[in-house]
Design an enzyme around this catalytic site. Structure first.
Site, PDB file in Angstrom:
ATOM      1  N   LYS A 130      27.559 -29.597  39.158  1.00 49.39           N
ATOM      2  CA  LYS A 130      28.935 -29.292  39.559  1.00 49.39           C
ATOM      3  C   LYS A 130      29.566 -28.217  38.674  1.00 49.39           C
ATOM      4  CE  LYS A 130      29.188 -33.404  42.048  1.00 49.39           C
ATOM      5  NZ  LYS A 130      28.193 -34.479  42.006  1.00 49.39           N
TER       6      LYS A 130
HETATM    7  C1  LIG Z   1      27.347 -34.878  42.779  1.00 52.30           C
HETATM    8  C2  LIG Z   1      25.921 -35.117  42.419  1.00 52.30           C
HETATM    9  C3  LIG Z   1      24.924 -35.225  43.397  1.00 52.30           C
HETATM   10  C4  LIG Z   1      25.249 -35.198  44.874  1.00 52.30           C
HETATM   11  O1  LIG Z   1      25.757 -33.967  45.302  1.00 52.30           O
HETATM   12  P1  LIG Z   1      26.606 -33.869  46.666  1.00 52.30           P
HETATM   13  O2  LIG Z   1      27.117 -32.496  46.719  1.00 52.30           O
HETATM   14  O3  LIG Z   1      27.705 -34.897  46.519  1.00 52.30           O
HETATM   15  O4  LIG Z   1      25.691 -34.220  47.771  1.00 52.30           O
HETATM   16  C5  LIG Z   1      23.618 -35.374  42.980  1.00 52.30           C
HETATM   17  N1  LIG Z   1      23.289 -35.435  41.674  1.00 52.30           N
HETATM   18  C6  LIG Z   1      24.221 -35.335  40.704  1.00 52.30           C
HETATM   19  C7  LIG Z   1      23.798 -35.430  39.279  1.00 52.30           C
HETATM   20  C8  LIG Z   1      25.558 -35.161  41.027  1.00 52.30           C
HETATM   21  O5  LIG Z   1      26.479 -35.075  40.053  1.00 52.30           O
END
Ligand SMILES: *Cc1c(COP(=O)(O)O)cnc(C)c1O
Length: 492
Positions: free
Chosen positions: A110
Protein backbone atom coordinates in the site's frame (compact mmCIF):
# COMPACT_ATOMS: atom_id res chain seq x y z
CA UNK A 1 -9.95 12.36 -19.31
CA UNK A 2 -13.22 12.35 -17.38
CA UNK A 3 -14.46 9.87 -14.82
CA UNK A 4 -17.93 8.37 -14.41
CA UNK A 5 -19.75 6.67 -11.55
CA UNK A 6 -20.32 2.91 -11.74
CA UNK A 7 -23.89 3.62 -10.67
CA UNK A 8 -24.69 6.47 -13.07
CA UNK A 9 -22.77 7.12 -16.28
CA UNK A 10 -24.25 10.60 -16.51
CA UNK A 11 -22.44 11.51 -13.30
CA UNK A 12 -19.29 12.65 -15.07
CA UNK A 13 -16.45 14.45 -13.27
CA UNK A 14 -12.81 15.43 -13.73
CA UNK A 15 -9.96 13.33 -12.33
CA UNK A 16 -9.24 15.91 -9.66
CA UNK A 17 -12.88 15.81 -8.53
CA UNK A 18 -12.85 12.00 -8.40
CA UNK A 19 -9.72 11.96 -6.25
CA UNK A 20 -10.71 14.75 -3.87
CA UNK A 21 -14.15 13.26 -3.20
CA UNK A 22 -13.11 9.59 -3.27
CA UNK A 23 -16.58 8.22 -3.96
CA UNK A 24 -19.52 9.42 -6.08
CA UNK A 25 -22.49 11.07 -4.39
CA UNK A 26 -24.71 8.28 -5.71
CA UNK A 27 -22.54 5.80 -3.77
CA UNK A 28 -20.90 4.49 -6.95
CA UNK A 29 -17.16 4.28 -7.59
CA UNK A 30 -15.43 6.53 -10.09
CA UNK A 31 -13.91 4.84 -13.15
CA UNK A 32 -12.10 6.35 -16.14
CA UNK A 33 -14.43 7.10 -19.02
CA UNK A 34 -12.20 4.91 -21.18
CA UNK A 35 -8.88 3.14 -20.83
CA UNK A 36 -5.93 5.00 -22.37
CA UNK A 37 -4.14 2.73 -24.83
CA UNK A 38 -0.37 2.28 -24.64
CA UNK A 39 1.31 2.26 -28.06
CA UNK A 40 4.55 0.56 -29.01
CA UNK A 41 6.18 3.99 -28.82
CA UNK A 42 4.91 4.41 -25.24
CA UNK A 43 6.38 1.05 -24.24
CA UNK A 44 9.68 1.83 -26.00
CA UNK A 45 9.98 5.09 -24.11
CA UNK A 46 9.16 3.50 -20.78
CA UNK A 47 11.72 0.70 -21.26
CA UNK A 48 14.41 3.32 -20.65
CA UNK A 49 12.75 4.91 -17.62
CA UNK A 50 13.08 4.34 -13.87
CA UNK A 51 10.09 3.66 -11.64
CA UNK A 52 9.33 7.31 -10.80
CA UNK A 53 9.37 8.23 -14.49
CA UNK A 54 7.22 5.28 -15.55
CA UNK A 55 4.85 6.19 -12.77
CA UNK A 56 4.47 9.82 -13.91
CA UNK A 57 4.16 8.68 -17.54
CA UNK A 58 1.33 6.22 -16.88
CA UNK A 59 -0.53 8.39 -14.37
CA UNK A 60 -0.45 11.32 -16.81
CA UNK A 61 -2.53 9.22 -19.23
CA UNK A 62 -5.37 9.12 -16.66
CA UNK A 63 -4.94 12.43 -14.83
CA UNK A 64 -4.77 14.64 -17.86
CA UNK A 65 -5.17 17.83 -15.81
CA UNK A 66 -1.51 17.37 -14.80
CA UNK A 67 1.60 17.52 -16.92
CA UNK A 68 4.19 14.75 -16.89
CA UNK A 69 6.64 17.10 -15.13
CA UNK A 70 4.19 18.03 -12.40
CA UNK A 71 3.53 14.35 -11.74
CA UNK A 72 7.22 13.48 -11.90
CA UNK A 73 7.88 15.89 -9.05
CA UNK A 74 5.33 13.94 -6.95
CA UNK A 75 6.46 10.46 -7.98
CA UNK A 76 10.08 11.29 -7.21
CA UNK A 77 9.13 12.43 -3.70
CA UNK A 78 7.11 9.24 -3.28
CA UNK A 79 9.83 6.84 -4.45
CA UNK A 80 12.41 8.61 -2.26
CA UNK A 81 10.57 7.15 0.75
CA UNK A 82 11.50 3.62 -0.34
CA UNK A 83 14.55 1.67 0.63
CA UNK A 84 15.95 1.26 -2.91
CA UNK A 85 13.81 0.32 -5.94
CA UNK A 86 10.10 0.49 -4.94
CA UNK A 87 9.17 -2.45 -7.19
CA UNK A 88 12.05 -4.85 -7.88
CA UNK A 89 11.36 -8.08 -9.77
CA UNK A 90 13.25 -10.97 -8.19
CA UNK A 91 13.67 -14.27 -10.00
CA UNK A 92 13.01 -17.16 -7.64
CA UNK A 93 12.87 -20.09 -10.06
CA UNK A 94 12.74 -20.64 -13.83
CA UNK A 95 9.72 -18.72 -15.09
CA UNK A 96 8.73 -17.58 -11.56
CA UNK A 97 9.29 -14.08 -10.21
CA UNK A 98 8.44 -12.11 -7.09
CA UNK A 99 7.49 -8.47 -7.50
CA UNK A 100 8.59 -7.22 -4.08
CA UNK A 101 6.46 -4.23 -3.09
CA UNK A 102 7.62 -4.41 0.50
CA UNK A 103 10.37 -1.82 0.87
CA UNK A 104 8.29 1.26 1.69
CA UNK A 105 7.94 3.07 5.03
CA UNK A 106 5.28 0.67 6.38
CA UNK A 107 6.55 -2.51 4.69
CA UNK A 108 3.44 -3.32 2.63
CA UNK A 109 2.46 -2.73 -0.99
CA UNK A 110 0.00 0.00 0.00
CA UNK A 111 3.01 2.30 0.40
CA UNK A 112 3.32 2.49 -3.39
CA UNK A 113 0.06 4.43 -3.67
CA UNK A 114 -0.08 6.03 -0.25
CA UNK A 115 3.34 7.71 -0.38
CA UNK A 116 2.09 9.41 -3.55
CA UNK A 117 -1.56 10.14 -2.78
CA UNK A 118 -0.94 13.09 -0.40
CA UNK A 119 0.86 15.07 -3.14
CA UNK A 120 -1.72 14.19 -5.77
CA UNK A 121 -4.65 14.87 -3.46
CA UNK A 122 -3.35 18.29 -2.41
CA UNK A 123 -2.80 19.25 -6.04
CA UNK A 124 -6.29 17.99 -6.98
CA UNK A 125 -7.82 20.04 -4.16
CA UNK A 126 -6.08 23.12 -5.56
CA UNK A 127 -7.45 22.41 -9.04
CA UNK A 128 -10.91 22.02 -7.52
CA UNK A 129 -10.45 25.32 -5.64
CA UNK A 130 -11.39 23.59 -2.40
CA UNK A 131 -11.18 26.00 0.50
CA UNK A 132 -12.15 23.55 3.24
CA UNK A 133 -9.72 21.21 4.94
CA UNK A 134 -9.83 17.56 3.88
CA UNK A 135 -10.77 14.78 6.29
CA UNK A 136 -9.37 11.45 5.11
CA UNK A 137 -11.50 8.58 6.37
CA UNK A 138 -9.85 5.20 6.28
CA UNK A 139 -11.10 1.73 7.15
CA UNK A 140 -8.25 -0.73 7.36
CA UNK A 141 -7.74 -4.46 7.56
CA UNK A 142 -4.26 -3.65 8.88
CA UNK A 143 -1.94 -2.22 6.28
CA UNK A 144 -3.82 0.66 4.63
CA UNK A 145 -4.16 2.39 8.00
CA UNK A 146 -0.49 2.75 8.73
CA UNK A 147 0.44 3.50 5.13
CA UNK A 148 -2.18 6.28 5.02
CA UNK A 149 -1.07 7.64 8.41
CA UNK A 150 2.55 7.79 7.28
CA UNK A 151 1.54 9.49 4.04
CA UNK A 152 -0.80 12.09 5.53
CA UNK A 153 0.58 12.85 8.99
CA UNK A 154 1.47 16.52 9.43
CA UNK A 155 0.25 17.37 5.91
CA UNK A 156 -1.20 20.91 6.04
CA UNK A 157 -4.90 21.22 5.39
CA UNK A 158 -5.56 17.52 5.88
CA UNK A 159 -6.71 15.42 8.86
CA UNK A 160 -6.88 11.66 8.93
CA UNK A 161 -8.99 9.19 10.93
CA UNK A 162 -8.22 5.47 10.77
CA UNK A 163 -10.54 2.70 11.94
CA UNK A 164 -9.30 -0.89 12.29
CA UNK A 165 -11.04 -4.05 13.56
CA UNK A 166 -9.90 -4.03 17.21
CA UNK A 167 -9.23 -7.79 17.35
CA UNK A 168 -8.62 -8.34 13.64
CA UNK A 169 -5.09 -7.12 12.92
CA UNK A 170 -1.62 -8.49 13.68
CA UNK A 171 0.12 -7.21 16.80
CA UNK A 172 2.78 -5.27 14.90
CA UNK A 173 0.21 -3.79 12.52
CA UNK A 174 -1.71 -2.46 15.52
CA UNK A 175 1.44 -1.08 17.16
CA UNK A 176 2.43 0.63 13.92
CA UNK A 177 -0.89 2.49 13.87
CA UNK A 178 -1.38 3.29 17.55
CA UNK A 179 2.11 4.78 17.93
CA UNK A 180 1.76 7.23 15.03
CA UNK A 181 2.72 10.78 15.95
CA UNK A 182 1.48 13.84 14.07
CA UNK A 183 -0.78 16.79 14.77
CA UNK A 184 -3.60 15.70 12.44
CA UNK A 185 -4.07 11.98 13.07
CA UNK A 186 -6.60 9.90 14.98
CA UNK A 187 -6.75 6.10 15.27
CA UNK A 188 -9.41 3.87 16.86
CA UNK A 189 -10.23 0.18 17.06
CA UNK A 190 -13.79 -0.83 16.16
CA UNK A 191 -15.68 -3.72 17.73
CA UNK A 192 -16.28 -5.75 14.58
CA UNK A 193 -14.44 -6.99 11.53
CA UNK A 194 -13.07 -5.10 8.54
CA UNK A 195 -16.35 -5.30 6.64
CA UNK A 196 -18.09 -3.56 9.56
CA UNK A 197 -15.45 -0.79 9.54
CA UNK A 198 -15.61 -0.36 5.78
CA UNK A 199 -19.41 -0.32 5.63
CA UNK A 200 -19.65 2.24 8.45
CA UNK A 201 -17.08 4.47 6.74
CA UNK A 202 -18.91 4.18 3.40
CA UNK A 203 -22.19 5.09 5.12
CA UNK A 204 -20.58 8.18 6.63
CA UNK A 205 -19.64 9.34 3.13
CA UNK A 206 -23.23 9.25 1.94
CA UNK A 207 -24.91 10.49 5.17
CA UNK A 208 -25.95 14.08 4.34
CA UNK A 209 -26.39 15.04 8.01
CA UNK A 210 -22.86 13.99 8.88
CA UNK A 211 -21.41 15.58 5.73
CA UNK A 212 -23.12 18.84 6.71
CA UNK A 213 -21.84 18.69 10.29
CA UNK A 214 -18.31 18.22 9.00
CA UNK A 215 -18.70 21.06 6.56
CA UNK A 216 -19.72 23.34 9.44
CA UNK A 217 -16.43 22.44 11.07
CA UNK A 218 -14.63 23.37 7.85
CA UNK A 219 -14.00 19.92 6.39
CA UNK A 220 -14.92 17.87 3.35
CA UNK A 221 -14.49 14.10 3.23
CA UNK A 222 -12.07 12.07 1.17
CA UNK A 223 -10.89 8.48 1.25
CA UNK A 224 -7.53 6.74 1.33
CA UNK A 225 -9.11 3.35 0.66
CA UNK A 226 -8.91 1.75 -2.74
CA UNK A 227 -12.44 2.97 -3.49
CA UNK A 228 -10.51 6.18 -4.30
CA UNK A 229 -9.20 6.12 -7.87
CA UNK A 230 -6.11 7.92 -6.58
CA UNK A 231 -5.18 4.70 -4.79
CA UNK A 232 -5.67 2.53 -7.87
CA UNK A 233 -3.79 4.44 -10.53
CA UNK A 234 -0.32 4.21 -8.93
CA UNK A 235 -0.91 0.46 -8.63
CA UNK A 236 -1.37 0.10 -12.39
CA UNK A 237 2.24 1.24 -12.72
CA UNK A 238 3.99 -1.71 -11.11
CA UNK A 239 2.34 -4.25 -13.41
CA UNK A 240 3.66 -2.39 -16.42
CA UNK A 241 7.00 -1.71 -14.78
CA UNK A 242 7.49 -5.38 -13.86
CA UNK A 243 6.79 -6.39 -17.45
CA UNK A 244 9.27 -3.85 -18.80
CA UNK A 245 11.91 -5.02 -16.32
CA UNK A 246 11.47 -8.58 -17.55
CA UNK A 247 11.87 -7.39 -21.13
CA UNK A 248 15.00 -5.45 -20.19
CA UNK A 249 16.53 -8.46 -18.43
CA UNK A 250 15.83 -10.68 -21.45
CA UNK A 251 13.41 -12.95 -19.55
CA UNK A 252 10.48 -11.92 -21.74
CA UNK A 253 10.32 -11.04 -25.42
CA UNK A 254 8.19 -7.93 -25.91
CA UNK A 255 4.65 -9.02 -26.73
CA UNK A 256 4.82 -12.36 -24.89
CA UNK A 257 2.04 -12.74 -22.38
CA UNK A 258 2.85 -13.24 -18.71
CA UNK A 259 0.61 -14.06 -15.74
CA UNK A 260 0.32 -12.23 -12.45
CA UNK A 261 -0.72 -13.91 -9.22
CA UNK A 262 -2.15 -11.50 -6.64
CA UNK A 263 -3.05 -12.04 -2.96
CA UNK A 264 -6.46 -10.44 -2.84
CA UNK A 265 -8.76 -8.84 -0.27
CA UNK A 266 -10.58 -5.72 -1.38
CA UNK A 267 -9.79 -6.48 -5.07
CA UNK A 268 -7.83 -3.23 -5.44
CA UNK A 269 -4.43 -4.65 -6.26
CA UNK A 270 -5.66 -7.18 -8.82
CA UNK A 271 -8.08 -4.67 -10.37
CA UNK A 272 -5.08 -2.45 -11.13
CA UNK A 273 -3.62 -5.44 -13.03
CA UNK A 274 -6.85 -5.73 -14.99
CA UNK A 275 -6.63 -2.02 -15.82
CA UNK A 276 -3.04 -2.50 -17.03
CA UNK A 277 -4.31 -5.28 -19.28
CA UNK A 278 -7.08 -3.02 -20.62
CA UNK A 279 -4.38 -0.49 -21.53
CA UNK A 280 -2.63 -3.09 -23.68
CA UNK A 281 -0.13 -4.78 -21.37
CA UNK A 282 0.32 -8.40 -22.56
CA UNK A 283 -1.13 -10.19 -19.54
CA UNK A 284 -2.32 -13.79 -19.84
CA UNK A 285 -4.14 -14.69 -16.65
CA UNK A 286 -4.68 -12.70 -13.50
CA UNK A 287 -4.63 -15.28 -10.72
CA UNK A 288 -6.79 -14.17 -7.80
CA UNK A 289 -5.55 -15.73 -4.55
CA UNK A 290 -7.70 -15.76 -1.41
CA UNK A 291 -7.15 -17.10 2.10
CA UNK A 292 -9.78 -19.07 4.03
CA UNK A 293 -12.19 -16.17 3.36
CA UNK A 294 -12.63 -17.48 -0.15
CA UNK A 295 -15.73 -15.63 -1.33
CA UNK A 296 -13.87 -14.46 -4.46
CA UNK A 297 -12.83 -18.02 -5.32
CA UNK A 298 -16.47 -19.08 -5.14
CA UNK A 299 -17.56 -16.06 -7.16
CA UNK A 300 -14.99 -16.73 -9.85
CA UNK A 301 -16.03 -20.38 -9.96
CA UNK A 302 -19.83 -20.02 -9.86
CA UNK A 303 -20.63 -16.45 -10.90
CA UNK A 304 -22.53 -15.95 -7.65
CA UNK A 305 -21.34 -13.52 -4.97
CA UNK A 306 -22.82 -14.77 -1.73
CA UNK A 307 -22.21 -13.08 1.62
CA UNK A 308 -24.11 -15.71 3.58
CA UNK A 309 -21.03 -17.35 5.01
CA UNK A 310 -18.79 -17.44 8.02
CA UNK A 311 -16.05 -14.84 8.47
CA UNK A 312 -12.65 -16.22 9.49
CA UNK A 313 -9.76 -14.51 11.22
CA UNK A 314 -6.57 -15.72 9.59
CA UNK A 315 -2.82 -15.19 9.74
CA UNK A 316 -3.15 -13.07 6.56
CA UNK A 317 -5.47 -10.48 8.16
CA UNK A 318 -5.15 -7.86 5.40
CA UNK A 319 -7.16 -10.27 3.24
CA UNK A 320 -9.85 -11.02 5.84
CA UNK A 321 -12.57 -9.34 3.83
CA UNK A 322 -15.94 -10.54 2.56
CA UNK A 323 -17.19 -7.36 0.86
CA UNK A 324 -14.55 -6.68 -1.78
CA UNK A 325 -15.32 -3.09 -2.72
CA UNK A 326 -13.45 -2.95 -6.00
CA UNK A 327 -15.26 -5.93 -7.45
CA UNK A 328 -17.96 -3.35 -8.24
CA UNK A 329 -15.58 -1.82 -10.78
CA UNK A 330 -14.98 -5.20 -12.45
CA UNK A 331 -18.70 -6.05 -12.50
CA UNK A 332 -19.27 -2.71 -14.19
CA UNK A 333 -16.77 -3.58 -16.95
CA UNK A 334 -18.04 -7.16 -17.42
CA UNK A 335 -21.60 -5.90 -17.86
CA UNK A 336 -20.45 -3.74 -20.77
CA UNK A 337 -20.37 -0.69 -18.45
CA UNK A 338 -24.03 -1.04 -17.56
CA UNK A 339 -24.56 1.40 -14.66
CA UNK A 340 -28.20 0.44 -14.07
CA UNK A 341 -27.35 -3.24 -13.74
CA UNK A 342 -24.34 -2.50 -11.55
CA UNK A 343 -26.46 -0.41 -9.19
CA UNK A 344 -29.10 -3.14 -9.09
CA UNK A 345 -26.55 -5.76 -8.13
CA UNK A 346 -24.98 -3.62 -5.42
CA UNK A 347 -28.47 -2.98 -4.03
CA UNK A 348 -29.17 -6.72 -4.11
CA UNK A 349 -25.94 -7.34 -2.25
CA UNK A 350 -27.03 -4.97 0.50
CA UNK A 351 -30.57 -6.33 0.70
CA UNK A 352 -30.25 -10.04 -0.06
CA UNK A 353 -26.51 -10.45 0.61
CA UNK A 354 -26.15 -12.05 -2.80
CA UNK A 355 -26.10 -11.42 -6.55
CA UNK A 356 -25.28 -13.43 -9.66
CA UNK A 357 -23.73 -12.41 -12.97
CA UNK A 358 -24.84 -13.81 -16.33
CA UNK A 359 -23.13 -16.69 -18.16
CA UNK A 360 -21.86 -14.28 -20.83
CA UNK A 361 -20.29 -12.08 -18.17
CA UNK A 362 -18.76 -15.09 -16.48
CA UNK A 363 -17.26 -16.23 -19.77
CA UNK A 364 -15.62 -12.84 -20.25
CA UNK A 365 -14.20 -13.08 -16.83
CA UNK A 366 -13.00 -16.68 -17.20
CA UNK A 367 -10.89 -15.58 -20.15
CA UNK A 368 -8.90 -13.24 -17.96
CA UNK A 369 -9.04 -14.50 -14.38
CA UNK A 370 -8.48 -17.69 -12.46
CA UNK A 371 -9.03 -18.02 -8.75
CA UNK A 372 -7.89 -20.22 -5.92
CA UNK A 373 -7.66 -20.24 -2.16
CA UNK A 374 -5.45 -21.49 0.59
CA UNK A 375 -6.23 -22.45 4.19
CA UNK A 376 -4.18 -21.76 7.30
CA UNK A 377 -2.15 -25.01 7.25
CA UNK A 378 -1.40 -24.55 3.58
CA UNK A 379 -0.19 -21.00 4.27
CA UNK A 380 2.33 -22.30 6.81
CA UNK A 381 3.33 -25.12 4.46
CA UNK A 382 3.79 -22.65 1.59
CA UNK A 383 6.21 -20.50 3.61
CA UNK A 384 8.21 -23.43 4.96
CA UNK A 385 8.51 -25.35 1.71
CA UNK A 386 9.75 -22.40 -0.35
CA UNK A 387 12.19 -21.50 2.42
CA UNK A 388 13.47 -25.09 2.64
CA UNK A 389 13.78 -25.30 -1.12
CA UNK A 390 15.49 -22.04 -2.03
CA UNK A 391 15.89 -20.09 1.25
CA UNK A 392 13.36 -17.47 0.12
CA UNK A 393 11.22 -16.13 2.96
CA UNK A 394 7.67 -14.86 2.25
CA UNK A 395 5.10 -13.19 4.46
CA UNK A 396 1.75 -14.88 5.12
CA UNK A 397 -0.16 -12.99 2.39
CA UNK A 398 2.42 -13.65 -0.30
CA UNK A 399 2.44 -17.28 0.83
CA UNK A 400 -1.27 -17.55 0.03
CA UNK A 401 -0.54 -16.30 -3.48
CA UNK A 402 2.39 -18.66 -3.94
CA UNK A 403 0.33 -21.69 -2.94
CA UNK A 404 -2.52 -20.71 -5.28
CA UNK A 405 -0.01 -20.16 -8.09
CA UNK A 406 1.54 -23.60 -7.52
CA UNK A 407 -1.89 -25.24 -7.61
CA UNK A 408 -2.67 -23.45 -10.87
CA UNK A 409 0.71 -24.39 -12.35
CA UNK A 410 0.14 -28.06 -11.49
CA UNK A 411 -3.45 -28.20 -12.73
CA UNK A 412 -3.14 -26.16 -15.92
CA UNK A 413 -0.89 -26.56 -18.90
CA UNK A 414 -0.10 -22.87 -18.76
CA UNK A 415 3.62 -22.44 -19.30
CA UNK A 416 3.65 -18.64 -19.39
CA UNK A 417 6.01 -16.92 -17.00
CA UNK A 418 4.36 -15.73 -13.80
CA UNK A 419 4.97 -12.81 -11.49
CA UNK A 420 3.74 -13.31 -7.93
CA UNK A 421 3.05 -10.06 -6.12
CA UNK A 422 4.78 -9.95 -2.74
CA UNK A 423 2.69 -7.61 -0.63
CA UNK A 424 4.33 -7.41 2.80
CA UNK A 425 7.61 -7.90 4.61
CA UNK A 426 7.81 -11.22 6.51
CA UNK A 427 8.77 -9.19 9.58
CA UNK A 428 5.31 -7.64 9.74
CA UNK A 429 3.77 -11.06 10.38
CA UNK A 430 6.78 -12.38 12.19
CA UNK A 431 5.30 -14.81 14.72
CA UNK A 432 3.52 -16.86 12.05
CA UNK A 433 6.43 -16.67 9.61
CA UNK A 434 8.90 -17.74 12.29
CA UNK A 435 6.67 -20.63 13.26
CA UNK A 436 6.38 -21.71 9.62
CA UNK A 437 10.13 -21.81 9.21
CA UNK A 438 11.14 -23.41 12.52
CA UNK A 439 7.97 -25.04 13.93
CA UNK A 440 8.73 -23.10 17.12
CA UNK A 441 6.09 -20.83 18.66
CA UNK A 442 7.53 -17.54 19.88
CA UNK A 443 4.68 -15.35 21.08
CA UNK A 444 6.69 -12.16 21.59
CA UNK A 445 6.95 -10.38 18.24
CA UNK A 446 10.24 -8.65 19.03
CA UNK A 447 11.88 -11.90 20.17
CA UNK A 448 10.55 -13.63 17.07
CA UNK A 449 12.02 -10.79 14.97
CA UNK A 450 15.52 -11.38 16.38
CA UNK A 451 15.19 -15.09 15.83
CA UNK A 452 13.88 -14.73 12.29
CA UNK A 453 16.85 -12.52 11.51
CA UNK A 454 19.24 -15.16 12.80
CA UNK A 455 17.47 -17.80 10.75
CA UNK A 456 17.20 -15.89 7.45
CA UNK A 457 19.89 -13.16 7.60
CA UNK A 458 17.28 -10.69 6.25
CA UNK A 459 17.94 -7.21 7.70
CA UNK A 460 15.29 -6.04 10.16
CA UNK A 461 13.54 -2.88 8.90
CA UNK A 462 14.31 0.05 11.19
CA UNK A 463 10.71 1.20 11.38
CA UNK A 464 9.75 -2.09 13.06
CA UNK A 465 12.67 -2.15 15.47
CA UNK A 466 11.65 1.33 16.67
CA UNK A 467 8.18 0.11 17.63
CA UNK A 468 9.53 -1.70 20.66
CA UNK A 469 10.05 1.53 22.57
CA UNK A 470 7.43 3.72 20.88
CA UNK A 471 4.69 5.20 23.07
CA UNK A 472 1.11 4.05 22.43
CA UNK A 473 -0.90 7.19 21.69
CA UNK A 474 -4.31 5.76 20.74
CA UNK A 475 -6.20 3.25 22.85
CA UNK A 476 -9.85 3.97 21.99
CA UNK A 477 -12.09 1.09 20.98
CA UNK A 478 -15.52 2.15 19.74
CA UNK A 479 -18.62 0.57 18.24
CA UNK A 480 -19.29 1.11 14.54
CA UNK A 481 -22.29 3.31 15.33
CA UNK A 482 -19.95 5.76 17.08
CA UNK A 483 -17.71 6.33 14.06
CA UNK A 484 -19.31 9.57 12.87
CA UNK A 485 -19.38 11.19 16.32
CA UNK A 486 -15.81 10.06 16.93
CA UNK A 487 -14.66 11.77 13.74
CA UNK A 488 -16.39 15.00 14.73
CA UNK A 489 -14.82 14.82 18.21
CA UNK A 490 -11.37 14.23 16.74
CA UNK A 491 -11.40 17.71 15.18
CA UNK A 492 -9.48 20.03 17.44
C1 LIG B 1 -4.18 -4.96 1.42
C2 LIG B 1 -3.34 -6.18 1.33
C3 LIG B 1 -3.67 -7.24 0.47
C4 LIG B 1 -4.94 -7.23 -0.36
O1 LIG B 1 -4.96 -6.22 -1.32
P1 LIG B 1 -6.35 -5.72 -1.95
O2 LIG B 1 -6.02 -4.56 -2.78
O3 LIG B 1 -7.21 -5.36 -0.76
O4 LIG B 1 -6.92 -6.86 -2.70
C5 LIG B 1 -2.80 -8.30 0.39
N1 LIG B 1 -1.68 -8.37 1.13
C6 LIG B 1 -1.33 -7.37 1.98
C7 LIG B 1 -0.09 -7.51 2.79
C8 LIG B 1 -2.13 -6.25 2.11
O5 LIG B 1 -1.78 -5.27 2.96
Amino acid sequence: MDFISTKNHLNKVSGSYAIVHGIAEDGGLFVPESFPQLSQADFDKMLEMDFAERSAYIISKFLTEFTYDELLDFTKKSTARFNGDPAPVVKIKDGEFMLELINGPTLAFKDIALTLLPYVLKACAEKQKITEKIMILTATSGDTGKAALEGFKNVDGVSICVFYPSEGVAKLQKLQMTTTTGNNVYVAGVNGNFDDCQSAVKRAFTNPVFVKQLKEKGYILSSANSINFGRLVPQVVYYISAYLDLVNSGEVKFGDEINFCVPTGNFGNILAGYYAKQMGLPIGKLICASNKNNILTDFLTTGEYNLNREFFKTMSPSMDILISSNLERLIFELSGRNDVLTKMRMDELKKDKCYKITDEEKELYDKQFVAGCCDENETIESISSLFDEIAYCMDTHTAVAYKVFEDYKNQSKDSRKTVIISTASPYKFVTDVYYAITAEHVADAFRATRKLMNETAMPVPESLAELKTAEILFEDVISESEIEQTILNSIK
